[in-house]
Motif scaffolding. Structure first.
Motif, PDB file in Angstrom:
ATOM      1  N   LEU A 366      -6.070 -51.512  -2.923  1.00 24.24           N
ATOM      2  CA  LEU A 366      -7.110 -51.650  -3.942  1.00 24.24           C
ATOM      3  C   LEU A 366      -8.490 -51.742  -3.300  1.00 24.24           C
ATOM      4  O   LEU A 366      -9.443 -51.088  -3.745  1.00 24.24           O
ATOM      5  N   ALA A 367      -8.603 -52.534  -2.233  1.00 23.17           N
ATOM      6  CA  ALA A 367      -9.906 -52.734  -1.589  1.00 23.17           C
ATOM      7  C   ALA A 367     -10.437 -51.441  -0.982  1.00 23.17           C
ATOM      8  O   ALA A 367     -11.635 -51.142  -1.081  1.00 23.17           O
ATOM      9  N   THR A 368      -9.563 -50.656  -0.344  1.00 20.37           N
ATOM     10  CA  THR A 368     -10.039 -49.425   0.287  1.00 20.37           C
ATOM     11  C   THR A 368     -10.424 -48.377  -0.751  1.00 20.37           C
ATOM     12  O   THR A 368     -11.395 -47.638  -0.558  1.00 20.37           O
ATOM     13  N   ILE A 369      -9.700 -48.299  -1.850  1.00 25.76           N
ATOM     14  CA  ILE A 369     -10.065 -47.331  -2.890  1.00 25.76           C
ATOM     15  C   ILE A 369     -11.392 -47.718  -3.531  1.00 25.76           C
ATOM     16  O   ILE A 369     -12.263 -46.865  -3.771  1.00 25.76           O
ATOM     17  N   LEU A 409       1.111 -50.441  -3.307  1.00 22.66           N
ATOM     18  CA  LEU A 409       0.905 -51.597  -4.181  1.00 22.66           C
ATOM     19  C   LEU A 409      -0.119 -51.239  -5.250  1.00 22.66           C
ATOM     20  O   LEU A 409      -1.314 -51.524  -5.127  1.00 22.66           O
ATOM     21  N   VAL A 410       0.362 -50.554  -6.285  1.00 20.90           N
ATOM     22  CA  VAL A 410      -0.514 -50.067  -7.346  1.00 20.90           C
ATOM     23  C   VAL A 410      -0.545 -51.095  -8.470  1.00 20.90           C
ATOM     24  O   VAL A 410       0.455 -51.342  -9.133  1.00 20.90           O
ATOM     25  N   SER A 411      -1.697 -51.696  -8.688  1.00 21.77           N
ATOM     26  CA  SER A 411      -1.846 -52.723  -9.712  1.00 21.77           C
ATOM     27  C   SER A 411      -2.383 -52.115 -10.998  1.00 21.77           C
ATOM     28  O   SER A 411      -2.835 -50.964 -11.032  1.00 21.77           O
ATOM     29  N   ASP A 412      -2.344 -52.901 -12.065  1.00 24.36           N
ATOM     30  CA  ASP A 412      -2.934 -52.449 -13.329  1.00 24.36           C
ATOM     31  C   ASP A 412      -4.428 -52.196 -13.158  1.00 24.36           C
ATOM     32  O   ASP A 412      -4.981 -51.264 -13.753  1.00 24.36           O
ATOM     33  N   GLU A 413      -5.071 -53.031 -12.332  1.00 25.85           N
ATOM     34  CA  GLU A 413      -6.505 -52.843 -12.095  1.00 25.85           C
ATOM     35  C   GLU A 413      -6.772 -51.497 -11.439  1.00 25.85           C
ATOM     36  O   GLU A 413      -7.705 -50.782 -11.818  1.00 25.85           O
ATOM     37  N   LEU A 414      -5.938 -51.129 -10.465  1.00 26.20           N
ATOM     38  CA  LEU A 414      -6.123 -49.851  -9.780  1.00 26.20           C
ATOM     39  C   LEU A 414      -5.896 -48.687 -10.741  1.00 26.20           C
ATOM     40  O   LEU A 414      -6.617 -47.682 -10.701  1.00 26.20           O
ATOM     41  N   LYS A 415      -4.919 -48.811 -11.613  1.00 30.22           N
ATOM     42  CA  LYS A 415      -4.672 -47.750 -12.590  1.00 30.22           C
ATOM     43  C   LYS A 415      -5.880 -47.561 -13.502  1.00 30.22           C
ATOM     44  O   LYS A 415      -6.246 -46.431 -13.834  1.00 30.22           O
TER      45      LYS A 415
END
Length: 445
Positions: A366-369, A409-415
Motif C-alpha cells: 500500500l505504501a509503495t503504490i 496484501l491487497v486491502s480495501d483501501e488499496l482497491k
C-alpha cells in the motif's frame, strides 16, 4: 529466418532484436520469492558482490557488421542493483582488426536510458549525484548452449580504459573463427558477463539525509497553531479559503499578511496591489481581503501554511502532491520550491526505508503504490530517491507473490485507490525493473 529490426542509436552502433528471441525463457534467480536485497552465498559474506547475467546475439545479426569500428549490442543493459542503488551498464561488441571483436562495458547511469529533460522537469528522474563505482572487476565468456547448458569457449578479464566515462574492455576477446564453432551448435552467441562491485558502493544512506526545515525568516509556531485550528486570531487581517464555497466544502483560515509577505514575494505583491494571477489555482477577492484556493482541501492548506509560517516541510497526502505543488510553484521562490521537493523526496524515502527496516511488510504494498502515485503526479525529476526505492520494493513484492503463490496484501483501501487513480505507468516501470533484475545472479565472492 527471424525478422530483424535494426535501430541505429549512434554512429556505427547497432542494436538488433530478433522477434523469435523475445519469448525465450527468462531465468529468475529469485524464484523462491526472496527479497531483491538478498545476496547468494551469504555464508561467505564479503565486501565484494558479483553480478552475472547471460546475454545472446543471433547469428544473423553479425551480417550487419560490415567494417571496423562497428558495434553490436544486446537489446538490454546489465543491471547491478543492491540496497536500493541501481547501476546500468551498456554492453557492446566492436569489430576490430585481425578478425577479432572487442567486448566493451560502459557505465550508463542510475537509469537504463538517460535522456534530455522534458520541458518543465526539475532534473533527472534518478539519483543525479550517483557516480559510477570507482573501480570494478569483471570478465566475459563467449560460448553456446547444449541441452540448456552453457559451454564456454573463452574467458577474458575486463580492463579499465582511461576515459572520463567508466568503460571496461576485453580486447580481442572473441575471434571470428570461434563464431563458426559456436553457430554450429547454436543459433546464438551466448555472452556470460560478470561484474564485481564493492558492497560499499551500494550505500543508500549517502543519498538520503534527514529533512530539516527551511529558514523563511520567522518563528511563528504559536501563531501557526492558532491558524491551523482555524481560530480568529486577534491580529489576523486576511482569510485563506480552501475548497469551493458554492459546494459547501470550503474551510477558512485566518492569516496574517505581515508574516506571509516575508515568506512569499508573490503574496507580498498580492497584498500590496490587490491583483490576481493568471491562474485558476488561487482567486483574489480584493474587497474581502481573501484568497480562495478552489482545488485545495483543508489538509492541503495546512501543509502550505505550515511552510509559510514556520519553514517546516510536511508531506501532503499521496493524491495531493500535484495540487499542493502547483500552488507552491506560484507563491514561493524557485529555490524554496526545489528545496521543498527535495525534502518531500527525503521524507518519503525515509518513510519507505523505515517500513523495510522495521519489517512492516504488510504495509509496504500500500505504501509503495501511494508513493508511486505521488511521484508520478509531481514534476519529472522531483522525487528521484523515493521513486527508485518504491519501484524496487514493489517489484520485489510482486515477484514474491508470483513465485510463492501468495496474494499481494491487497486491502480495501488499496482497491479504492486503484479505482480512482490509474497506476498503469507506475506498474510498467516496476515490471520492467523486475524483468531486468531477476535475470541477474547476485552473490558474495
Amino acid at each position: 529466418m527471424a525478422e530483424v529490426k535494426v535501430d541505429d542509436i549512434e554512429t556505427n552502433h547497432k542494436v538488433l532484436v530478433h522477434e523469435d528471441l523475445k519469448d525465450e525463457p527468462h531465468p529468475n534467480y529469485y524464484a523462491k520469492g526472496e527479497s531483491f536485497e538478498a545476496v547468494s552465498n551469504e555464508e561467505n559474506a564479503s565486501q565484494l558482490i558479483s553480478f552475472t547475467r547471460m546475454f545472446k546475439i543471433h547469428k544473423d545479426d553479425f551480417k550487419e557488421i560490415t567494417g571496423f569500428g562497428e558495434l553490436l549490442s544486446p537489446s538490454e543493459p546489465l543491471l547491478t542493483y543492491h540496497n536500493f542503488i541501481a547501476a546500468y551498464w551498456k554492453l557492446s561488441l566492436m569489430y576490430s582488426k585481425n578478425d577479432t571483436y572487442d567486448f566493451i562495458v560502459a557505465y550508463v547511469g542510475p537509469t537504463k536510458s538517460p535522456k534530455d529533460f522534458a520541458k518543465g522537469a526539475l532534473g533527472p528522474n534518478a539519483f543525479h549525484m550517483q557516480q559510477a563505482p570507482p573501480t570494478i572487476k569483471g570478465s566475459v565468456r563467449f560460448g553456446s548452449t547444449v541441452h540448456g547448458m552453457f559451454e564456454s569457449l573463452t574467458d577474458t578479464d575486463l580492463a579499465e580504459m582511461g576515459t572520463t566515462v567508466k568503460v571496461y574492455v576485453a580486447s580481442g576477446a572473441l575471434k571470428t573463427h570461434m563464431l563458426e564453432k559456436i553457430f554450429a551448435k547454436s543459433e546464438c552467441l551466448y555472452i556470460n558477463v560478470t561484474l564485481i562491485v564493492a558492497k560499499t558502493y551500494f550505500n543508500i544512506d549517502k543519498f538520503i539525509g534527514r529533512a530539516v526545515g527551511i529558514d523563511t525568516g520567522g518563528n511563528n509556531e504559536a501563531t501557526l497553531a492558532s491558524v491551523l485550528r482555524k481560530e480568529k486570531h486577534e491580529k489576523h487581517d486576511f482569510v485563506f479559503t480552501a475548497g469551493d464555497s458554492s459546494k459547501n466544502d470550503s474551510v477558512e483560515f485566518y492569516v496574517h499578511r505581515a508574516i506571509l509577505a516575508k515568506s512569499s514575494p508573490t503574496l507580498a505583491s498580492i497584498f500590496a496591489l490587490k491583483h490576481s494571477l493568471m491562474t485558476d489555482q488561487l482567486l483574489v477577492v480584493s474587497n474581502e481581503n481573501r484568497i480562495i484556493f478552489p482545488f485545495l482541501t483543508e489538509n492541503d492548506m495546512k501543509v502550505i501554511l505550515t511552510f509559510l509560517y514556520s519553514g517546516d516541510v510536511e508531506l501532503p497526502k499521496f493524491d495531493s502532491f500535484a495540487k499542493v505543488g502547483r500552488v507552491l510553484s506560484l507563491i514561493v521562490s524557485k529555490d524554496n520550491l526545489l528545496n521543498i521537493f527535495k525534502q518531500w523526496d527525503q521524507q518519503m524515502a525515509n518513510f519507505l526505508l523505515d517500513l523495510v527496516r522495521e519489517n512492516k511488510h504488510e504495509m509496504l504494498v500500500l505504501a509503495t503504490i501511494k508513493a508511486l502515485i505521488a511521484i508520478y503526479s509531481a514534476p519529472y525529476g522531483a522525487l528521484p530517491l523515493s521513486k527508485r526505492i518504491a519501484v524496487s520494493i514493489l517489484a520485489s513484492k510482486i515477484n514474491e507473490a508470483e513465485c510463492t503463490g501468495k496474494e499481494l496484501l491487497v486491502s480495501d483501501e488499496l482497491k479504492e485507490i486503484t479505482k480512482k487513480c490509474s497506476i498503469d505507468k507506475q506498474l510498467a516501470s516496476v515490471m520492467q525493473f523486475k524483468y531486468l533484475y531477476t535475470g541477474v545472479k547476485k552473490e558474495y565472492i
